[in-house]
Design a protein around this motif. Structure first.
Motif, PDB file in Angstrom:
ATOM      1  N   GLU A  21       4.756  -1.098   2.244  1.00 17.31           N
ATOM      2  CA  GLU A  21       3.463  -0.225   1.819  1.00 17.31           C
ATOM      3  C   GLU A  21       3.394   0.668   0.661  1.00 17.31           C
ATOM      4  O   GLU A  21       2.290   1.092   0.227  1.00 17.31           O
ATOM      5  CB  GLU A  21       3.381   0.581   3.104  1.00 17.31           C
ATOM      6  N   HIS A  22       4.513   1.274   0.259  1.00 14.20           N
ATOM      7  CA  HIS A  22       4.581   2.202  -0.766  1.00 14.20           C
ATOM      8  C   HIS A  22       4.417   1.856  -2.140  1.00 14.20           C
ATOM      9  O   HIS A  22       4.602   0.778  -2.514  1.00 14.20           O
ATOM     10  CB  HIS A  22       5.972   3.112  -0.721  1.00 14.20           C
ATOM     11  N   THR A  23       3.689   2.473  -3.019  1.00 18.23           N
ATOM     12  CA  THR A  23       3.540   2.257  -4.430  1.00 18.23           C
ATOM     13  C   THR A  23       4.403   3.128  -5.017  1.00 18.23           C
ATOM     14  O   THR A  23       4.764   4.459  -4.980  1.00 18.23           O
ATOM     15  CB  THR A  23       1.961   2.814  -4.846  1.00 18.23           C
ATOM     16  N   THR A  79       9.926   6.862  -1.994  1.00 19.33           N
ATOM     17  CA  THR A  79       9.782   7.189  -0.585  1.00 19.33           C
ATOM     18  C   THR A  79       9.343   8.363  -0.244  1.00 19.33           C
ATOM     19  O   THR A  79       8.921   8.991   0.964  1.00 19.33           O
ATOM     20  CB  THR A  79      11.302   7.273   0.037  1.00 19.33           C
ATOM     21  N   ASP A  93       6.226   9.960  -0.881  1.00 18.65           N
ATOM     22  CA  ASP A  93       4.913   9.980  -0.355  1.00 18.65           C
ATOM     23  C   ASP A  93       4.805   8.725   0.504  1.00 18.65           C
ATOM     24  O   ASP A  93       3.549   8.018   0.666  1.00 18.65           O
ATOM     25  CB  ASP A  93       4.002  10.033  -1.491  1.00 18.65           C
ATOM     26  N   SER A  94       5.835   8.030   1.024  1.00 19.15           N
ATOM     27  CA  SER A  94       5.586   6.616   1.510  1.00 19.15           C
ATOM     28  C   SER A  94       4.974   6.889   3.037  1.00 19.15           C
ATOM     29  O   SER A  94       5.137   7.712   3.767  1.00 19.15           O
ATOM     30  CB  SER A  94       6.941   5.844   1.799  1.00 19.15           C
ATOM     31  N   SER A  95       3.923   6.116   3.160  1.00 22.90           N
ATOM     32  CA  SER A  95       3.493   5.933   4.653  1.00 22.90           C
ATOM     33  C   SER A  95       4.343   5.571   5.593  1.00 22.90           C
ATOM     34  O   SER A  95       3.959   5.657   6.878  1.00 22.90           O
ATOM     35  CB  SER A  95       2.186   5.265   4.582  1.00 22.90           C
ATOM     36  N   ASN A  96       5.463   4.847   5.256  1.00 19.68           N
ATOM     37  CA  ASN A  96       6.349   4.327   6.193  1.00 19.68           C
ATOM     38  C   ASN A  96       7.501   5.219   6.360  1.00 19.68           C
ATOM     39  O   ASN A  96       8.338   5.696   5.719  1.00 19.68           O
ATOM     40  CB  ASN A  96       7.043   3.015   5.514  1.00 19.68           C
ATOM     41  N   ALA A  97       7.422   6.078   7.465  1.00 22.58           N
ATOM     42  CA  ALA A  97       8.187   7.182   7.677  1.00 22.58           C
ATOM     43  C   ALA A  97       9.883   6.457   7.990  1.00 22.58           C
ATOM     44  O   ALA A  97      10.810   7.308   7.735  1.00 22.58           O
ATOM     45  CB  ALA A  97       7.823   7.947   8.866  1.00 22.58           C
ATOM     46  N   ASP A 101       9.679  -2.566   8.167  1.00 23.40           N
ATOM     47  CA  ASP A 101       8.262  -3.000   8.164  1.00 23.40           C
ATOM     48  C   ASP A 101       7.512  -3.490   9.443  1.00 23.40           C
ATOM     49  O   ASP A 101       8.194  -4.238  10.240  1.00 23.40           O
ATOM     50  CB  ASP A 101       8.392  -4.472   6.987  1.00 23.40           C
TER      51      ASP A 101
END
Length: 558
Positions: A35-37, A164, A166-170, A227
């Motif tokens: 998910e993250h960029t 990590t 600003d990752s939407s994957n907590a 994931d």
């Protein structure tokens, strides 16, 4: 030895426990976080780099004291799950991390644990040879904003934090680099693309070097479980590397390696040997076997285009450093149906001293002989699709030319375009070129006729013939300057950027110092300092035999 059992090392205290949540073990499908960029970070450069010795050879006569700093804690650590992001960081400015590692450059390479049937391979190595590390320190010392911001802190840790934060994957964000990643992460990573993949499921294997297989297995298993998109991935350990593969391909990948690794592939080894120093990044591609496979990865829209391209041969490339420049260098081999072309850059090096940019093609007439059958075939196919039976004949009638003979005359034994230093804000614009050809008078006539056709009846160029050379330019003054010649090839900016052009078939040169005034006024701070620190850019390609050649792209620092 392949290991398939999870080790006892504990994961992050606040990360989800796969066993508690019913998460499969490492030998079952795990999901890869996507998910993250990852943004490109800025780092602090090691203090004390010796930029004054920048013109000394990178790998000779350099004492270890010239190294900018001793290795720092975590200086060799990186996060294997972010292989692509690390490659971007190295290319765009983070490659200074090689200055903070030890000078060993030894150990197993990813190709030793990836399958030998791969058609494409890319490698990232932040523990390259000693010469590469020293050269990197010296070159990066020429870039002020890199020198001032590349610090002794582990840049891979910063990359992890940025990835990590600003990752939407907590789930992934809960992992700690210091406690969960750094203890096991090695220095190298590689990826291999194998036959049998599809657009939905590429057959790719990623190898990440690890220092502790048990700790790596434990953390990677939990990371892969973060994931939630359902695609899944599998994890295996192989000879000091973590192998990450798509769901259902782990066992087959390990079995393929056992039958023979990519490093054991004689063709791959021979190509990489011809490449020489592999620097901080390297890549290899077998077009003969890979084009059709890539068409499958692109979906049905690419199938017909790529699968019928008929490209054959292989190329190998490396990103490496010299004290004065960073270079993307490569070789191509086994190209089907291409003949050796005798190159000569003499007409490039004798351009006027005030040349800002130039492009040179040698042996164009020979290239036309080789390429024309395929070009004509494509033109005939295009004409048929448009209901025209003889497109080549129509072009000959409309332009009053004879193909391919007149095209060979226009490209000649060498064809050179040049742009002089000038006030680009004024109403006049100077650009010109010269062609050395077997029939200069005919080439001059063709040039005038085609120029008039393009200019709506008026030829915008002034041109003349001198022996076997046609000179043409937008102004008489620059046409005369081209004929008088100069010593562009004696300038350091040219020599460092382009190198030896005595056998070049294609060469391009841009003097950044001479054109930076066009855009510096719109820049400020570090951005302006960075641009000012760049000196020139050069491209050089040579033919070394039938179907074989070399190429380089260099960025030179001041």
């Amino acid at each position: 030895m392949t290991e398939d059992h999870p080790g006892p090392t504990e994961g992050p205290s606040d990360a989800p426990d796969p066993s508690a949540a019913g998460t499969p073990g490492p030998e079952t499908t795990q999901a890869v976080p996507t998910e993250h960029t990852v943004p490109v970070p800025q780092y602090s450069y090691p203090a004390g780099a010796d930029a004054t010795s920048a013109h000394a050879p990178a790998a000779a006569g350099v004492a270890l004291a010239d190294e900018a700093t001793q290795p720092t804690t975590g200086g060799r650590r990186r996060t294997g799950l972010l292989v692509g992001a690390l490659a971007t960081v190295l290319v765009l400015g983070g490659a200074g991390i090689v200055a903070t590692t030890a000078l060993s450059g030894g150990g197993a390479q990813p190709a030793e644990v990836l399958p030998g049937d791969a058609y494409a391979y890319v490698r990232l190595d932040i523990d390259p040879s000693a010469g590469q590390k020293i050269a990197a320190v010296r070159f990066l010392g020429k870039l002020p904003q890199v020198k001032d911001t590349l610090g002794s802190d582990d840049p891979r840790k910063k990359l992890w934090e940025l990835a990590t934060k600003d990752s939407s994957n907590a789930c992934a964000a809960k992992f700690s680099y210091d406690s969960d990643i750094a203890p096991w992460l090695g220095d190298r990573a590689g990826a291999a693309f194998r036959p049998g993949g599809t657009s939905d499921k590429p057959n790719v294997a990623i190898a990440v070097q690890v220092k502790d297989e048990d700790a790596a297995r434990d953390t990677l298993t939990k990371l892969l479980a973060c994931d939630t998109d359902g695609t899944g991935a599998e994890l295996r350990m192989k000879d000091g590397y973590a192998l990450i593969t798509p769901k259902g391909t782990g066992d087959a990948t390990v079995a393929a390696v056992d039958r023979g690794s990519l490093a054991d592939n004689a063709t791959f080894a021979d190509d990489m040997g011809a490449l020489g120093e592999q620097g901080v990044m390297s890549a290899w591609f077998d077009a003969t076997n890979g084009i059709k496979e890539i068409s499958k990865l692109g979906g049905s829209g690419m199938d017909s285009t790529l699968a019928t391209a008929g490209a054959k041969g292989r190329f190998a490339a490396a990103l490496r450093f010299d004290a004065d420049y960073v270079e993307l260098s490569g070789v191509f081999r086994g190209a089907d149906g291409t003949k050796a072309v005798k190159g000569d850059g003499a007409q490039l090096v004798n351009l006027p001293d005030n040349t800002v940019a130039a492009m040179h093609v040698a042996g164009g007439d020979q290239l036309v002989d080789t390429a024309w059958p395929q070009v004509k075939k494509q033109l005939d196919s295009l004409g048929s699709a448009q209901g025209q039976n003889d497109l080549v004949g129509q072009l000959e009638d409309q332009l009053d030319v004879k193909l391919p003979d007149d095209l060979k005359l226009l490209l000649g034994r060498s064809f050179t375009l040049a742009l002089p230093e000038q006030d680009f804000q004024s109403g006049t614009f100077s650009i010109g070129g010269k062609v050395v050809t077997s029939d200069a008078k005919r080439a001059d006539e063709l040039l005038g006729r085609l120029g008039a056709l393009a200019g709506g009846g008026t030829d915008p160029l002034t041109h003349s013939v001198d022996g076997d050379t046609v000179y043409a330019a937008t102004t008489q003054a620059y046409a005369d300057a081209l004929k008088a010649g100069g010593k562009l090839g004696d300038s350091d900016a040219f020599k460092l950027a382009v190198g030896d052009v005595s056998s070049s078939t294609t060469a391009v040169f841009v003097d950044l110092d001479k054109i930076e005034k066009l855009y510096l006024g719109e820049m400020k701070g570090d951005q302006k300092s960075f641009v000012e620190s760049l000196r020139s850019v050069g491209i050089n390609q040579s033919s070394t035999g039938d179907g074989e050649g070399t190429f380089s792209l260099r960025l030179v620092g001041n």
